[in-house]
Structure formats: structure tokens, C-alpha cells
Design a protein around this motif. Structure first.
Motif: not given
Length: 119
Positions: A93, A95, A109, A112
Motif C-alpha cells: 500500500y 500512503s 491510502w 494496494g
């Protein structure tokens, strides 16, 4: 504001992958930006990140193998992953801690990207 991660896939042990994360949208400032990962049954953990001062932090398990870099002009961070091991298998992920203005700040975020290390 959106974070779009890409570059995951299937790679053999010892191989390499390069992940990219592009931040789009109107912002005032990126305070920190980096990568985390979460394997099945495990907690999310830090992989690598740029701190507020511009230095870098790496998770102990990836030091010497992974390198984080960035292109400030494109609001993009990269994660070069070398000497990959099966235990690096996880969803990665992107961020960022972003200031939308002088008085508004939050954590964002991405969706992914899956990295699978297997022969």
C-alpha cells in the motif's frame, strides 16, 4: 486526492520489481509518503517511507534490498525491490500524510498492489 499504486505482480525468489505510486489532486504539501505492506494474517507494516524532513525509514526486513525514491515534480514515489523473498509476498500500500491547506491535514491510502514471490 488519490493515490494510485502499480507495479505489483508475480516474481521468482531473487527477482526484482519496481512499484510506483502517483498522488493526484489539489494539495498544499506532502508531509510524508511511503509504502506499507500486509501479508495474510499479519498486521500492516512499514516497508519504506520518506519522513517530513526528507530522510528515509526502512523496515528491518527490507534494509539493503529495497530502495525508495521519488519524483517530486510528478508527486510520485517508487519502491525498487531487489533480492525478493517469498516472505515479501503481501499487498503493498502507498500512503501519504498530506496537507490540503495550512489547517487541514490527513492520512491517505492507495488501493494496494499485490506482490507475490514464488517459484
Amino acid at each position: 486526492v488519490q493515490l494510485q499504486a502499480s507495479g505489483g505482480g508475480l516474481v521468482q525468489p531473487g527477482g526484482s520489481l519496481r512499484l510506483s505510486c502517483v498522488l493526484s489532486g489539489s494539495i498544499y504539501r506532502i508531509n510524508t509518503m511511503g509504502w506499507y505492506r500486509q501479508a495474510p494474517g499479519n498486521q500492516r507494516e512499514l516497508v519504506a517511507a520518506f519522513t517530513t524532513g526528507g530522510s528515509t525509514n526502512y523496515g528491518d526486513s527490507v534494509k539493503g534490498r529495497f530502495t525508495i525514491s521519488r519524483d517530486d515534480a510528478k508527486n510520485t514515489v517508487f519502491l525498487q525491490m531487489n533480492s525478493l523473498k517469498p516472505e515479501d509476498t503481501a499487498v503493498y500500500y502507498c500512503s501519504a500524510d498530506i496537507s490540503l491547506s495550512l489547517f487541514k491535514r490527513g492520512d491517505y491510502w492507495g488501493q494496494g498492489t499485490l506482490v507475490t514471490v514464488s517459484s
